[in-house]
Design a protein around this motif. Structure first.
Motif, PDB file in Angstrom:
ATOM      1  N   GLY A 127       0.809  -1.219   0.000  1.00  0.00           N
ATOM      2  CA  GLY A 127       0.000   0.000   0.000  1.00  0.00           C
ATOM      3  C   GLY A 127       0.836   1.259   0.000  1.00  0.00           C
TER       4      GLY A 127
ATOM      5  N   LEU B   7      -7.235  -0.346   2.202  1.00  0.00           N
ATOM      6  CA  LEU B   7      -6.413   0.830   1.893  1.00  0.00           C
ATOM      7  C   LEU B   7      -5.412   0.528   0.785  1.00  0.00           C
ATOM      8  N   CYS B   8      -4.935  -0.711   0.797  1.00  0.00           N
ATOM      9  CA  CYS B   8      -4.028  -1.141  -0.258  1.00  0.00           C
ATOM     10  C   CYS B   8      -4.719  -1.013  -1.611  1.00  0.00           C
TER      11      CYS B   8
ATOM     12  N   ILE C 172      -6.909   1.112  -2.424  1.00  0.00           N
ATOM     13  CA  ILE C 172      -6.946   2.520  -2.839  1.00  0.00           C
ATOM     14  C   ILE C 172      -5.707   2.842  -3.660  1.00  0.00           C
ATOM     15  N   ARG C 173      -4.563   2.388  -3.146  1.00  0.00           N
ATOM     16  CA  ARG C 173      -3.328   2.644  -3.883  1.00  0.00           C
ATOM     17  C   ARG C 173      -3.359   1.956  -5.250  1.00  0.00           C
TER      18      ARG C 173
ATOM     19  N   LYS D  39      -5.497   3.767  -7.656  1.00  0.00           N
ATOM     20  CA  LYS D  39      -4.913   5.045  -8.059  1.00  0.00           C
ATOM     21  C   LYS D  39      -3.835   4.817  -9.117  1.00  0.00           C
TER      22      LYS D  39
ATOM     23  N   GLU E 198     -12.899   6.529  -3.051  1.00  0.00           N
ATOM     24  CA  GLU E 198     -11.888   6.581  -4.113  1.00  0.00           C
ATOM     25  C   GLU E 198     -12.369   5.882  -5.378  1.00  0.00           C
TER      26      GLU E 198
END
Lengths: 161, 877
Positions: B130, B162-163, B165-166, B169, B203
């Motif tokens: 992440g 959360l990982c 999300i990266r 992105k 996100e």
């Protein structure tokens, strides 16, 4: 999102840096120079935000340390102050009234705690106790492994005597 | 075990570094440590690997290079124990970032760790992924992460969220795969998972409209319930922060509502009740509560119209604004900027408070407030607001003056109700903070002044008065000098008095004093001095009584070290002394500068399609159009608004010379080895070989004549002895000189751009045996692509067979070649081969075309190979 977290001492020494957006080594040094110049010179009663290169840096001073986090323009500055405070409280509970020296000699621990609070520049956990539990569990795993290793070493040492 | 390889303990190293008194000592300690770590690495000693890595991290934090430790991280990560992995991953995240190639090597280890059963090891791997994963890693490991979103342990699920999300992105295409698992997280009870799940959904909605629709349909009611339960929940010690249950989750939910409600009336309607509840019921005596309110206001302002809620939001901001906490005031100003677009009336009510914030001791608040004031200004309140700001300018901090000045100038320019007010304000700003005023601003002021004939006298007197008190502000001096030069007689004669004015008594000598101070002042720069010189020349005719003194001042500049000033001084001196008759005609008042042209140029910033002067400007022989690199608007520029000078590219006047003589030259006349790069050679060739010099001279002639009228102004100045020279040679030489000095060091000349550019053909290659000509054309819809028609002509008496033309271009270009029209080239130019090339320039406008080529053919049964490089492509292709 949080682009980076910095801990800077009042003298401008860097105590912890965590980068969630890519910055080259050169850029990092530049960022640190610029920001410590901006933040350390600000008076005590002013607001906790500085605008910098189209971002905002939220900072808060605890004793001799400045905790800084860089966020996007549209992010919630007040919430970042809470996150910083959360981090400080967890550090405080972990080290037992934390001081700058604790963070210097145990900088890796400070990082481990931060990893449990933030990930990919986003908040991961809102409970201080949960973070403390996770860190405690991992620390005891490390202790167990160490004990095991030393007992094996002893056994080998005795066997080879 | 070797006791020497173990080195010191981490703690001891830190102590040793802290004990250092000087930077040099510290470097020595670090160097020693690094040396022993390197030794340990080369011995591949596993026992102290984790300690060495910890030391390296510390050294890294001090800013020393630590790249040699990167592989150690990978080794530690690959080892089986948790302690090694823990420090290894930490090192990986600190010492590496996504741009290092080494990172690719770790993909496999991370993949293995993601498949472990121990939740802490999985957590470490997710954390690393992440924080530093690259796009490739994101693609490779996305399936693992997707699976982990359903892992049994909540701590892994939240990290996986959360990982993700990266990952999305880095690779937005992957977002579709995560919609359902992400939506499933919204039903979780565990706060950490819920918190991260909400962030993930926010996100995903930003990158995928499909997800946005899905969540709007399926999840919004559930989310509203989650927020309501949270707001109404009783005291929960685990998540309580100053009396509020989990403010972080509050804020995250509100942010998701922000995304879901924006542009969707139904969704906005569903959430309006809970938004109202949060806005009214949240405690505001602690920062946590204010953070929630702030987020709530942001959400209300962005969801679809609900006037009741908006009133509530603006009231909250009003309350924030009057708070004594600087943080709260700062965020209020910040949010009011968003509110102003929706309801400017409501924000106008707080104008007085906001204006006070402009004067705050806190720079952050000042800056925000100034931005806000800028948005608040309209026709009706511009006068009082500007007055406040100008008054404050006097006492503001020097570091704030730049921003403040820029904003005031912008406001005054945009909203000024009348010219006299504009001029008044600008004179005030120039006298307070003239050194912070940007060039465009005072240029604009001069243009406004020339366009207000009834205010000329008033303005020049006002400036004269201002310069007496604030002579240190350079831009004020410039504007004053310019106006005195133009309207000097009105200053002395008190002509064109307005009713509001008082008479002042200024003698001609006083006016000259101002200019003399300007030119003498050691801090004046070249532009100011040049302007002073011109003003002096003008005054020499306007103030006959001072001509002698003016001439003396000009003469002093003959010794100037700056070529520009020296030359002008000599020229002006000779005008004053020897050309009495034409002088008054020469120094007539400037024609009125065209506001529309000027503002058009500013808007377009570069290409100045000067409508007024195009009639007077003879078309360049082949319609060459060149891109400008910088259209500095300076003295010469201002004066050349009326008679447009020829185009210049890149401020490089050598190339201009080349450009001017190259284009016609390549049309008909042969030149050997003509390459854009060899500018000097070209310059030399103008005079060098006699055979060519005549033709080059001719070219110069033709271009000189074409440009003559455009350069007329310079002609007049530089060679007044031949103002109407029609004879060819003097024109050629003088325009040659003019080109040089016209494009000399400081002044750069604006550019005329003809629409729908056509490009001259060039001789791309020429040898004793072969000549290649390029003709250019462009498809209007695709400016990046140039179509080149290459024509090959055989200059030798032999027939060429097997004729093959090859070309190569740098990476930013793409070349496509059509087949040639043949492979036999008849002798002595009795025919030609043509071939079409298509070049796309990915850096169009930034880089110019270049091309290498190789031509092979058979002549007299011998293989011949010729090579060349084309650098002389017309600019702008």
């Amino acid at each position: 999102m949080i682009h980076f977290v910095l801990l800077i001492s009042r003298q401008g020494k860097v105590r912890l840096t965590k980068w969630y957006s890519p910055y080259s080594q050169k850029e990092r040094a530049k960022v640190l120079r610029e920001l410590s110049g901006m933040i350390l010179t600000r008076g005590p009663k002013l607001c906790n935000f500085v605008e910098w290169r189209g971002y905002k840096v939220v900072y808060k001073r605890y004793a001799s340390l400045y905790f800084c986090m860089c966020i996007n323009q549209e992010d919630n500055e007040l919430e970042i102050l809470e996150i910083i405070h959360q981090y400080v409280e967890i550090l405080d509970r972990y080290f037992g009234s934390v001081c700058e020296l604790d963070l210097i000699f145990n900088f890796h621990k400070a990082y481990y705690i931060l990893e449990e609070i933030l990930l990919a520049g986003e908040l991961q956990e809102s409970s201080k106790k949960a973070v403390a539990r996770l860190i405690g569990a991992q620390d005891s795993m490390v202790e167990d492994a160490k004990e095991q290793a030393s007992s094996i070493k002893n056994m080998i040492a005795q066997a080879t005597k | 075990m070797n006791p020497f390889s173990a080195g010191t303990r981490l703690r001891d190293m830190i102590r040793a570094i802290r004990a250092c008194k000087t930077a040099a000592e510290e470097r020595a300690v670090v160097r020693k440590e690094c040396a022993s770590i390197r030794a340990a690495i080369s011995e591949d000693d596993p026992d102290y690997r984790h300690r060495n890595l910890a030391k390296l991290m510390f050294i890294h934090m001090l800013g020393y290079p630590t790249h040699f430790g990167q592989m150690e991280c990978l080794k530690l990560i690959a080892s089986p124990g948790f302690p090694e992995k823990r420090i290894g991953y930490l090192g990986l995240m600190l010492l590496l970032d996504e741009r290092q190639e080494v990172l690719m090597l770790v993909t496999n280890s991370i993949k293995q760790d993601l498949n472990q059963t121990n939740q802490y090891i999985v957590g470490l791997a997710l954390c690393a992924l992440g924080n530093i994963c690259s796009a490739e890693m994101a693609r490779d490991l996305a399936p693992e992460v997707e699976r982990l979103l359903q892992f049994r342990d909540p701590n892994v699920r939240k990290k996986a969220a959360l990982c993700t999300i990266r990952i999305i992105k880095k690779v937005p295409d992957l977002a579709e795969n995560f919609i359902n698992p992400a939506a499933a997280l919204l039903k979780e009870k565990h706060h950490g998972v819920l918190l991260t799940g909400v962030q993930l959904c926010t996100e995903i909605c930003k990158v995928s409209t499909e997800a946005l629709e899905h969540l709007r349909k399926k999840c919004i009611i559930g989310l509203v319930k989650v927020l309501r339960d949270l707001t109404n929940s009783p005291y929960a010690p685990e998540y309580d922060i100053s009396g509020i249950a989990d403010p972080f989750l509050h804020i995250r939910l509100l942010r998701l509502f922000h995304v879901l409600g924006q542009g969707d009336a139904d969704a906005s309607d569903t959430m309006s009740d809970i938004l109202a509840q949060v806005a009214t019921k949240t405690e505001t005596n602690k920062n946590a509560g204010n953070a929630i309110l702030y987020e709530c206001v942001a959400t209300i302002l962005s969801v679809e119209d609900n006037s009741g809620l908006r009133v509530l939001a603006v009231n909250i901001l009003g309350r924030f604004l009057s708070s004594r906490d600087n943080n709260i005031r700062y965020v209020a100003l910040n949010m009011l900027m968003r509110a102003i677009a929706l309801d400017s009336q409501a924000v106008q009510r707080h104008r007085a408070t906001i204006l006070e914030c402009v004067k705050d001791p806190d720079a952050s608040i000042r800056k925000r407030a100034l931005e806000l004031v800028y948005l608040l200004v309209n026709e009706s309140n511009v006068k009082p607001l500007t007055k406040e700001l100008v008054d404050y300018l006097e006492v503001s901090d020097p570091e704030f003056k730049g921003d403040l000045t820029a904003k005031i100038c912008s406001i005054v320019e945009k909203f000024s109700p009348e010219k006299i007010w504009y001029i008044d304000q600008m004179v005030k700003v120039l006298s307070q903070a003239g050194n912070y005023v940007k060039d465009e601003v005072w240029h604009a002021l001069i243009i406004v002044i020339t366009n207000a004939p009834n205010l000329h006298g008033y303005t020049v007197r006002a400036l004269y008065k201002a310069v007496q008190t604030a002579g240190g502000q350079e831009t004020l001096v410039r504007v004053a000098v310019w106006c005195i030069g133009e309207y000097g007689e009105m200053l002395v004669g008190n002509s064109g008095m307005l009713d509001v004015e008082e008479r002042i008594n200024v003698t001609e000598a006083d006016a000259v004093d101002v200019i003399e101070t300007g030119i003498r002042c050691h801090s004046s720069d070249l532009t100011t001095r040049a302007m002073c010189l011109i003003a002096l020349l003008k005054l020499s005719s306007r103030y006959p009584s001072c001509t002698k003194r003016i001439n003396d001042i000009i003469l002093q500049q003959k010794g100037s070290l700056v070529l520009e000033l020296q030359q002008r001084a000599i020229e002006f001196n000779s005008i004053i002394e020897r050309h009495e008759k034409i002088r008054s005609a020469l120094v007539e008042r400037m024609p009125v500068l065209d506001e529309a042209t000027y503002s058009g140029r500013r808007a377009g910033s570069m290409p100045a399609a000067v409508s007024t002067s195009q009639g007077a400007l003879p078309k360049m022989p082949n319609g060459v159009a060149k891109p400008a690199s910088a259209a500095l608007v300076d003295l010469l520029d201002l004066s050349s608004d009326a008679d447009q000078a020829p185009s210049s590219s890149g401020g490089d006047y050598l190339q201009d010379l080349l450009g001017v003589d190259l284009s016609p030259a390549s049309q008909g006349i042969n030149q050997t080895e003509k390459r854009g790069a060899d500018v000097l050679l070209d310059l030399l060739s103008i005079g060098a070989p006699p055979a060519q010099s005549s033709s080059s001279m001719l070219d110069m002639l033709s271009s000189g004549q074409d440009n003559k009228s455009a350069l007329g102004m310079f002609d007049n100045l530089a060679s007044p002895s031949a103002p109407s020279a029609q004879a060819s040679s003097p024109v050629a030489s003088s325009s040659m000189m003019d080109l040089l000095d016209g494009f000399g060091p400081s002044p750069s000349v604006p550019v005329a751009e003809t629409n729908g550019p056509t490009y001259p053909s060039i001789v791309a290659f020429e040898s004793s045996s072969l000549k290649i000509t390029y003709k250019f054309s462009k498809e209007p819809e695709n400016p990046q692509t140039t179509i080149i028609e290459a024509e090959f002509v055989n200059k030798s008496p032999d027939i060429y067979s097997n004729f093959v033309f090859q070309a190569a271009v740098p990476k930013f270009l793409q070349l496509h070649m059509d087949p040639a029209s043949g492979n036999t080239l008849p002798a002595s130019g009795n025919g030609s081969i043509t071939q079409k090339l298509r070049v796309s320039n990915s850096q169009h406008g930034k880089k110019y075309l270049v091309m290498r080529m190789r031509i092979s053919y058979k002549a007299n049964d011998k293989d011949v190979l010729e090579e060349g490089q084309v650098n002389n492509f017309p600019r702008g292709l």
